[in-house]
Structures are given as C-alpha cells and as structure tokens.
Design an enzyme around this catalytic site. Structure first.
Site, short mmCIF file in Angstrom:
data_model
loop_
_atom_site.label_atom_id
_atom_site.label_comp_id
_atom_site.label_asym_id
_atom_site.label_seq_id
_atom_site.Cartn_x
_atom_site.Cartn_y
_atom_site.Cartn_z
N SER A 142 0.86 -1.20 0.00
CA SER A 142 0.00 0.00 0.00
C SER A 142 0.89 1.24 0.00
CB SER A 142 -0.86 -0.01 1.27
OG SER A 142 -1.47 1.22 1.50
N TYR A 155 -3.89 -0.73 9.83
CA TYR A 155 -3.63 -0.97 8.41
C TYR A 155 -2.20 -0.52 8.07
CZ TYR A 155 -4.52 -0.86 3.33
OH TYR A 155 -4.48 -1.08 1.97
P1 NAP Z 1 -11.59 -5.01 -1.66
O1 NAP Z 1 -12.44 -4.84 -2.87
O2 NAP Z 1 -12.11 -4.68 -0.32
O3 NAP Z 1 -11.01 -6.49 -1.68
C1 NAP Z 1 -10.41 -7.09 -0.57
C2 NAP Z 1 -10.50 -8.59 -0.75
O4 NAP Z 1 -9.98 -9.26 0.41
C3 NAP Z 1 -11.94 -9.06 -0.90
O5 NAP Z 1 -11.97 -10.12 -1.80
C4 NAP Z 1 -12.25 -9.51 0.51
O6 NAP Z 1 -13.33 -10.39 0.61
C5 NAP Z 1 -10.94 -10.19 0.84
N1 NAP Z 1 -10.87 -10.48 2.25
C6 NAP Z 1 -10.92 -9.59 3.27
N2 NAP Z 1 -10.88 -10.25 4.44
C7 NAP Z 1 -10.82 -11.57 4.15
C8 NAP Z 1 -10.80 -12.75 4.93
N3 NAP Z 1 -10.84 -12.71 6.26
N4 NAP Z 1 -10.73 -13.95 4.30
C9 NAP Z 1 -10.73 -14.01 2.95
N5 NAP Z 1 -10.77 -12.92 2.15
C10 NAP Z 1 -10.83 -11.72 2.74
O7 NAP Z 1 -10.32 -4.11 -1.81
P2 NAP Z 1 -9.14 -4.09 -2.85
O8 NAP Z 1 -8.83 -2.68 -3.07
O9 NAP Z 1 -9.38 -4.95 -4.03
O10 NAP Z 1 -7.99 -4.69 -1.94
C11 NAP Z 1 -7.10 -5.69 -2.34
C12 NAP Z 1 -5.78 -5.47 -1.63
O11 NAP Z 1 -5.20 -4.26 -2.09
C13 NAP Z 1 -5.89 -5.35 -0.11
O12 NAP Z 1 -4.79 -6.00 0.51
C14 NAP Z 1 -5.80 -3.85 0.10
O13 NAP Z 1 -5.33 -3.52 1.39
C15 NAP Z 1 -4.82 -3.48 -0.98
N6 NAP Z 1 -4.82 -2.06 -1.37
C16 NAP Z 1 -5.92 -1.47 -1.91
C17 NAP Z 1 -5.84 -0.13 -2.26
C18 NAP Z 1 -7.01 0.61 -2.85
O14 NAP Z 1 -6.90 1.83 -3.03
N7 NAP Z 1 -8.11 -0.02 -3.17
C19 NAP Z 1 -4.68 0.57 -2.08
C20 NAP Z 1 -3.59 -0.06 -1.54
C21 NAP Z 1 -3.66 -1.38 -1.19
P3 NAP Z 1 -14.79 -9.79 0.95
O15 NAP Z 1 -15.30 -9.18 -0.31
O16 NAP Z 1 -15.55 -11.02 1.39
O17 NAP Z 1 -14.61 -8.79 2.05
#
Ligand code: NAP
Length: 250
Positions: A142, A155
């Site tokens: 991140s 986080y």
């Molecule tokens: P997201 O749409 O919220 O996706 C997160 C994923 O992780 C979802 O599939 C979620 O499942 C899954 N997850 C969460 N807790 C879990 C658990 N206990 N067991 C299994 N699966 C679980 O967000 P995203 O942006 O795609 O995030 C993906 C990664 O990128 C994360 O590590 C996030 O921190 C990182 N990231 C995102 C951003 C951003 O701006 N979006 C920036 C930097 C880093 P559910 O749908 O069931 O919750």
C-alpha cells in the site's frame, strides 16, 4: 522471444481475495496470460469464475484464521497438481481516530493482512521447495507501506510490516529460486476505498495529489502482477513496486 517470458502458460497461481476488486483483476489477467488460478475468498467468487472460465477454481476460506491454510494448499494440489505463484491480495482496513482505536480493529487487520499472509506464504514456500522449481510470491502492499496516513493505524502497521517481511523472505528464499516481491497500489476505486471516495473533502484532496489525475482501477494493476509472476522478473527480489499514478513521487 522476450514477450514469451511474460507468459504464464500452465503456471498455477493462488490469488487471495478473488471475489472482487484488485484480486479479481489479477485472476483475470493470470488466466489471460495462460495460468490456472485458485481464487481464495470468504464469499463465493462467482463473478470472477464467470469472467475466468474453466481455468479458475474457487476455494472458500476465511483468512482471519490460520486453520484454513492446509485446505487452501490441499485443494490447489488436488485440482491443479502444483503451485507456482502466490498473490497475497486479501486485506481489510478499519478506519478510526487512533485515540479511539479498538483492540478488535487492531487484531483483525493484523491477522488478515500480516499473520495469515506470513504463514500462508511459509506453507506455499515449503511446497515450492518440494517441487524444486522455484516460485513467485507477490504481496499486495500500500501507499501506507511508505507513509503514515491518518485514521488507519492497524492498516499502516500491517502494510509497513508486509513490505519489510517481503524483503526478509526474498533474502532467505532467493537461493531456492523463489522471488518474493510486493506491489503497492495507489488509490484505487474498489470496495476498500468506498468510504474515502464518498467523503467529498478527502476524495478531492486525494485526487488533487495524484499526478495521473484519476483513481486507479483493477486493470491498472494487471501488468505489474503478471510481470512479477512471470520469468521476466526472475532477477527481481524483495522489491515493492508502486502502481500509484505518481502519488509517491509527489
Ligand atoms: P476489496 O475490494 O475490499 O477487496 C479485498 C479482498 O480481500 C476481498 O476479496 C475480501 O473479501 C478479501 N478479504 C478480506 N478479508 C478476508 C478474509 N478474512 N478472508 C478471505 N478474504 C478476505 O479491496 P481491494 O482494493 O481490491 O484490496 C485488495 C488489496 O489491495 C488489499 O490488501 C488492500 O489492502 C490493498 N490495497 C488497496 C488499495 C485501494 O486503493 N483499493 C490501495 C492499496 C492497497 P470480501 O469481499 O468477502 O470482504
């Protein structure tokens, strides 16, 4: 041919958090690049399965607990016979002033974003070593691996730590032909940032700081995710690559 090195033909990848957002985009990219993909999610990844077709298999598992790790590895081996790539993408964020932050919000984020990532990676690395053909690990970091941010202390702790652990594992496992790297997404339009994007003031502050002038998309992450899973990155070890529209350089 150089482009062949970017292909993932017949590679087997595990991608956590496969039902939505960045994980869904990575599953799609890997299948397009020729891989077989096991998507791990706590809710069914039906939409991802429909996008990916027969080379996608969904394992339902809640990564809050380490208990699911043998199932994830076992089902992958049963379905596709080996593992070549692990993408630790699943992650959660809890937003609250640090002065009010609860132990529960600390522990849940550290469990999913760091503890399970470490032990799942350890289990997959044991399989890589058994197969004796190297492997690729990609940890989704991140901007808060580099910066403090505000109102998301657990986080920030998890994502700063994952960048460090990425280097530790890369150092220890390069000798097995295992590459451990990270991708640090900038501000991407997914569920993770829904609250931020709905907050008009925070949203316009963030947008004003992104040189590219827009929020990122899951598609923006696909090139880096394929590169770091492919043999084109065989001499890249322990690095976390920002895909951020220029945010960090600002
Ligand atoms: P997201 O749409 O919220 O996706 C997160 C994923 O992780 C979802 O599939 C979620 O499942 C899954 N997850 C969460 N807790 C879990 C658990 N206990 N067991 C299994 N699966 C679980 O967000 P995203 O942006 O795609 O995030 C993906 C990664 O990128 C994360 O590590 C996030 O921190 C990182 N990231 C995102 C951003 C951003 O701006 N979006 C920036 C930097 C880093 P559910 O749908 O069931 O919750």
């Amino acid at each position: 041919m150089i482009l062949d090195k970017f292909g993932l033909k017949d590679k087997v990848a595990i991608v956590t958090g496969s039902n939505t957002g960045l994980g869904q985009g990575i599953c799609r990219a890997y299948v397009e690049a020729g891989a077989k993909v096991v998507g791990v999610s706590r809710r069914p990844s039906d939409e991802t399965a429909a996008q990916c077709g027969k080379n996608f298999h969904n394992v339902i598992a809640d990564l809050f607990s380490l208990d699911v790790i043998p199932t994830v590895i076992g089902e992958t081996l049963e379905k596709f016979g080996r593992i070549d790539v692990l993408v630790n993408n699943a992650g959660i964020i809890k937003r609250q002033e640090s002065i009010e932050f609860s132990e529960e919000d600390w522990d849940s984020v550290l469990n999913v974003n760091l503890k399970t990532v470490f032990f799942l990676t350890q289990a997959v690395a044991k399989q890589f070593i058994k197969q004796n053909s190297g492997g690729k690990v990609i940890n989704i970091a991140s901007m808060l691996s580099y910066q403090g941010g505000i109102r998301a202390p657990s986080y920030t702790a998890s994502k700063s730590a994952i960048k460090g652990v990425t280097m530790t594992l890369a150092n220890e496992w390069a000798k097995y032909g295992i590459n451990v790297n990270g991708i640090a997404p900038g501000y991407m339009a997914t569920n993770n940032t829904q609250n931020l994007r709905q907050d008009e003031e925070r949203s316009s502050d963030i947008l004003a700081r992104i040189p590219a002038g827009r929020w990122g998309t899951p598609e923006d992450l696909q090139g880096a995710a394929v590169f770091l899973a492919s043999s084109a990155s065989d001499y890249v070890n322990g690095f976390t690559l920002a895909v951020d529209g220029g945010w960090l350089g600002r």
